[in-house]
Design an enzyme around this catalytic site. Structure first.
Site, PDB file in Angstrom:
ATOM      1  CG  ASP A 112       3.032   1.009   7.806  1.00 56.13           C
ATOM      2  OD1 ASP A 112       2.651   0.346   6.839  1.00 56.13           O
ATOM      3  OD2 ASP A 112       2.339   1.206   8.821  1.00 56.13           O
ATOM      4  CD  GLU A 119      -2.555  -1.442   5.761  1.00 51.37           C
ATOM      5  OE1 GLU A 119      -2.530  -2.392   6.562  1.00 51.37           O
ATOM      6  OE2 GLU A 119      -2.131  -0.300   6.059  1.00 51.37           O
ATOM      7  CD  GLU A 120      -1.116   2.933   7.537  1.00 53.27           C
ATOM      8  OE1 GLU A 120      -1.683   2.534   8.576  1.00 53.27           O
ATOM      9  OE2 GLU A 120       0.091   2.751   7.318  1.00 53.27           O
ATOM     10  CG  HIS A 148      -0.380   0.146   2.544  1.00 49.76           C
ATOM     11  ND1 HIS A 148      -0.218   1.372   3.159  1.00 49.76           N
ATOM     12  CD2 HIS A 148       0.050  -0.768   3.435  1.00 49.76           C
ATOM     13  CE1 HIS A 148       0.303   1.192   4.359  1.00 49.76           C
ATOM     14  NE2 HIS A 148       0.473  -0.097   4.553  1.00 49.76           N
ATOM     15  CG  HIS A 199       1.451   3.468  12.699  1.00 49.90           C
ATOM     16  ND1 HIS A 199       0.120   3.217  12.929  1.00 49.90           N
ATOM     17  CD2 HIS A 199       1.721   2.957  11.475  1.00 49.90           C
ATOM     18  CE1 HIS A 199      -0.393   2.570  11.888  1.00 49.90           C
ATOM     19  NE2 HIS A 199       0.569   2.402  11.001  1.00 49.90           N
TER      20      HIS A 199
END
Length: 344
Positions: free
Chosen positions: A186, A220-221, A69, A320
């Site tokens: 990420d 996705e997040e 993603h 994150h």
């Protein structure tokens, strides 16, 4: 085994990291992905949700899916305060402390961008005696805009409105010892690994054993990135960052092979094969369990896809937050994908 070009992957990663893409604001980065795939000679298509699917013909017609993603954490304008400051709402799950004092950009719907800084509403210990103790939560945070504003009217005059997206400054650093530190590794590090596979296939002229459908998702997040995947995919490898810390065994130089996350265990056969291939190719890896984690494969399974699924990716420290990984982990992820894709 196809050759994996580390310099190519890290160069493309830098381009991805420099492109703002909070979940739902991914048109620009989707175009970057499409252009790169076209440069490598592969056809793409857009999904109705705005994701990109790259198709790589294989020796056989059956399909292996690979997902990653490009959407990231971010924010959205929730309200404009009487003093012209912005109250924001988070996009994705992060600690509010992790964005305190962060630089950001506000993206208006007519294409303008403004810089700002995330601050607590009591931003100075010289003024507020309880500044250190105030809880860092949404209601206590705001964005100071780097424009001459003193009222809500001033901010509205800039074209800033409720619903405008906010992206965090990634603060990317690429170090000579192989470490890469940045926000949004990420999952842009995972996307770079997938494109390392694509570049290796393109340069070698070799075909994977099965046709590949690369699903690059954009939600996705927020939990539903790959909730739709093409119906002809029977196996899906989600490529996403591996977590690090507590009782986990992975390091920033390792490929994470996730056996189980919050959505349950991943496919036994696929996970076992990935471990076997990592051993065979002498790829540094770690098998771990992530109880507070979900992936595009999780979303696909919850969306009703009748698939086998596995999850791998470069291990990332401080996920994150202010993240860091190593080029060895990204290259190892690409090599493990290549080994799986080329197996008979």
């Amino acid at each position: 085994m196809i050759s994996i070009a580390r310099e190519y992957m890290t160069d493309f990663l830098m381009k991805l990291l420099a492109t703002p893409s909070p979940s739902g604001f991914c048109e620009r980065i989707a175009s970057v992905v499409e252009d790169e795939a076209a440069t490598l000679g592969y056809k793409t298509e857009r999904t109705p949700k705005g994701g990109v699917i790259v198709t790589v013909p294989g020796k056989r017609g059956d399909i292996l899916g690979i997902s990653a993603h490009v959407d990231t954490l971010g924010g959205m304008v929730r309200a404009i305060k009487p003093n012209g400051m912005i109250r924001f709402t988070p996009i994705g799950g992060y600690m509010m402390q992790s964005v305190e004092n962060e630089y950001c950009r506000i993206h208006t719907r007519d294409g303008r961008e403004y810089e700002g800084t995330v601050l607590p509403v009591k931003p100075s210990v010289h003024v507020y005696g309880d500044a250190r103790d105030m809880k860092r939560e949404e209601a206590n945070m705001e964005i100071r805009i780097d424009e001459i504003v003193a009222s809500k009217t001033d901010t509205l005059a800039l074209g800033i409105s409720v619903g405008d997206f906010i992206s965090w400054d990634p603060r990317t650093r690429r170090l000579e010892n192989g470490y890469i530190k940045s926000r949004h590794l990420d999952d842009k590090a995972g996307v770079a690994a997938v494109f390392g596979l694509l570049q290796g296939l393109s340069v070698s002229g070799r075909l994977p054993e099965r046709t590949l459908k690369i699903v690059i998702s954009v939600y996705e997040e927020v939990g539903h990135g790959a909730s739709y995947i093409p119906s002809d995919i029977r196996e899906l490898i989600a490529v996403d960052m591996g977590a690090m810390g507590d009782d986990l065994s992975g390091t920033e130089k390792d490929v994470s092979i996730c056996a189980k996350d919050s959505s349950g265990p991943y496919d036994y056969g696929m996970t076992s094969k990935l471990i076997e291939l990592a051993k065979r190719e002498r790829i540094s890896y770690a098998v771990d369990v992530y109880p507070q984690y979900g992936s595009d494969a999780s979303a696909a399974l919850r969306g009703g896809s009748n698939i086998r699924a596995a999850l791998i990716g470069p291990v990332v420290h401080a996920s994150h937050g202010m993240e860091r990984t190593h080029v060895q982990a990204i290259a190892g992820t690409a090599s493990l994908l290549a080994a799986y894709a080329m197996q008979a």
